[in-house]
Enzyme design. Structure first.
Site, short mmCIF file in Angstrom:
data_model
loop_
_atom_site.label_atom_id
_atom_site.label_comp_id
_atom_site.label_asym_id
_atom_site.label_seq_id
_atom_site.Cartn_x
_atom_site.Cartn_y
_atom_site.Cartn_z
N HIS A 162 -34.36 -23.11 -51.19
CA HIS A 162 -33.76 -23.91 -52.26
C HIS A 162 -32.43 -24.54 -51.82
O HIS A 162 -31.90 -25.41 -52.53
CB HIS A 162 -33.48 -23.04 -53.50
CG HIS A 162 -34.65 -22.85 -54.41
ND1 HIS A 162 -35.75 -22.12 -54.06
CD2 HIS A 162 -34.87 -23.31 -55.67
CE1 HIS A 162 -36.61 -22.10 -55.08
NE2 HIS A 162 -36.10 -22.82 -56.06
N ILE A 210 -28.53 4.55 -66.63
CA ILE A 210 -29.68 4.90 -67.46
C ILE A 210 -30.25 3.67 -68.15
O ILE A 210 -29.61 3.07 -69.03
CB ILE A 210 -29.30 5.97 -68.50
CG1 ILE A 210 -28.64 7.17 -67.81
CG2 ILE A 210 -30.53 6.40 -69.29
CD1 ILE A 210 -29.46 7.80 -66.69
N GLU A 212 -26.86 11.05 -62.07
CA GLU A 212 -25.50 11.40 -62.46
C GLU A 212 -24.52 10.76 -61.50
O GLU A 212 -24.92 10.31 -60.41
CB GLU A 212 -25.32 12.92 -62.44
CG GLU A 212 -26.21 13.65 -63.44
CD GLU A 212 -26.01 15.15 -63.43
OE1 GLU A 212 -26.70 15.84 -64.21
OE2 GLU A 212 -25.16 15.66 -62.65
N PRO A 213 -23.23 10.73 -61.85
CA PRO A 213 -22.25 10.16 -60.92
C PRO A 213 -22.30 10.80 -59.53
O PRO A 213 -22.04 10.14 -58.53
CB PRO A 213 -20.91 10.44 -61.62
CG PRO A 213 -21.26 10.46 -63.08
CD PRO A 213 -22.63 11.07 -63.15
N GLY A 241 -35.92 4.58 -58.44
CA GLY A 241 -37.19 5.26 -58.24
C GLY A 241 -37.23 6.04 -56.93
O GLY A 241 -38.29 6.46 -56.47
N GLY A 242 -36.05 6.24 -56.34
CA GLY A 242 -35.94 6.82 -55.01
C GLY A 242 -35.71 5.69 -54.02
O GLY A 242 -36.47 4.72 -53.99
N GLU A 301 -44.73 6.42 -61.46
CA GLU A 301 -43.46 5.69 -61.53
C GLU A 301 -43.31 4.74 -60.35
O GLU A 301 -42.95 3.57 -60.50
CB GLU A 301 -42.29 6.67 -61.56
CG GLU A 301 -40.93 5.98 -61.56
CD GLU A 301 -39.76 6.95 -61.54
OE1 GLU A 301 -38.62 6.48 -61.39
OE2 GLU A 301 -39.99 8.17 -61.66
#
Length: 380
Positions: free
Chosen positions: A341, A160, A130-131, A366-367, A245
């Protein structure tokens, strides 16, 4: 192309699946990578193509419309997708949302969603952030308050994945705000529900082909039957899924690191400076040698972690350590490869530019990697 001849986590079936993944990607993904980046989304036609090839949610059981394969097949697809350089949200559906619904869902919920998720007709998302609440999921403010035999969902979510494409969203919400984390539940919200709105497709530094969105819930009424798993057990359910996850993120990080290394080798052996190839300079050789050694260690560790997870033995702290180490390696490899490069690395026409941009967020989602260290420290 990834060299998998020395891998220990996979068998012949996994490698046959890898061949299928490469063929499908060659037809439906590789020619359209720039288009996906420009449009900020992977079209549903690509999801359908993967579904028809058996590449979506391969672990879903046969009785739920899937193939009933092990998580190693998910890892194969994740490796190939990351090595390709795409940030498509297939792995979210494969590794996370399908598992939530199959493990926690009622028979009715499983039959409503899983066959379509396998075929590519249904695209899913999970709305945690969430914000005002990121890694600290206990700070979630979105509510799903009982009203008769319904829940009324109010709140907003951000960052999301699959937000624009999603047909169903697993929403993390407080069903009993007074209970804090113990009052958190997972609630299934269909995208056609009245009061649900998609916000903008967010403008990100990288991972442009992932439709990462804001979602808004304004008095969205869903049946009580839409609770996924136990009421008030949402926080527990989230913690239960963390090892898989975070392992998935580690898998993607390692494959992207390998691609960055391969791009650097190819470029430095071709590019000339001061009468010889850039590769011939000692600094270049030593930098690449250091990376090669770390990649060798990385693949060995990743196979260990995959095999341990397949045996049901990978702990949260071990998965967190894998996420920490492999995403740190991903960033190092991408940054070093871009440096080798030279100016060309800063040009979007070179693959390394996209790999570098896309790598920055993997130490956050994912944390965050700082949270990973906190989790690991608790096991010491």
């Amino acid at each position: 192309m990834l060299d998998t001849s020395y891998r220990t986590a996979y068998n012949e079936d996994h490698e046959a699946f890898r061949d299928t993944v490469r063929k499908v990607f060659a037809e439906h993904m590789t020619p359209f990578l720039d288009q996906h980046e420009e449009e900020g989304i992977v079209p549903r036609s690509a999801w359908k193509a993967l579904g028809e090839a058996g590449m979506l949610c391969p672990t879903v059981k046969e009785e739920n419309g899937g193939l009933g394969l092990d998580f190693g097949f998910n890892c194969v697809l994740c490796e190939e997708l990351s090595y390709l350089g795409s940030s498509a949200g297939f792995t979210l559906q494969n590794d996370i949302t399908a598992n939530y619904i199959e493990r926690l869902g009622t028979e009715e919920q499983r039959q409503k969603y899983l066959p379509g998720m396998v075929s590519g007709d249904i695209i899913s998302a999970i709305a945690m952030t969430e914000p005002g609440a990121g890694s600290d999921l206990q700070g979630i403010r979105t509510t799903a308050i009982k009203d008769g035999n319904h829940l009324v969902v109010n709140g907003s979510k951000t960052y999301i994945t699959n937000g624009q494409n999603a047909d169903v969203i697993i929403v993390v919400a407080k069903t009993d705000p007074a209970q804090g984390a113990k009052g958190t539940s997972l609630v299934l919200v269909d995208a056609d529900a009245e009061g649900f709105e998609r916000g903008r497709n967010l403008d990100k530094i990288g991972q442009h082909s992932a439709d990462t969105s804001e979602l808004f819930f304004n008095d969205v009424r869903v049946p009580m039957a839409n609770i996924l798993g136990g009421e008030g057990r949402g926080f527990i359910h989230l913690m239960e899924e963390l090892p898989q996850e975070r392992l998935g993120i580690a898998v993607g990080g390692q494959a992207a690191a390998q691609r960055a290394f391969d791009e650097a080798v190819k470029f430095t052996k071709d590019r000339k400076a001061f009468g010889k190839t850039v590769f011939e300079f000692q600094n270049t050789k030593f930098v690449l040698a250091d990376l090669k050694a770390k990649l060798q260690v990385g693949w060995a560790h990743l196979d260990w972690a995959i095999k341990k997870h397949l045996a049901g033995e990978l702990t949260t702290d071990e998965a967190s350590a894998a996420k920490l180490w492999h995403t740190d390696l991903q960033w190092e490899a991408c940054d070093v490869a871009l440096q080798l490069h030279g100016g060309a690395g800063y040009m979007n026409e070179y693959a390394i530019a996209r790999l570098w941009r896309d790598a920055r967020v993997t130490r956050i989602f994912g944390g965050t990697n700082e949270i990973m260290k906190e989790v690991i420290s608790r096991s010491i």
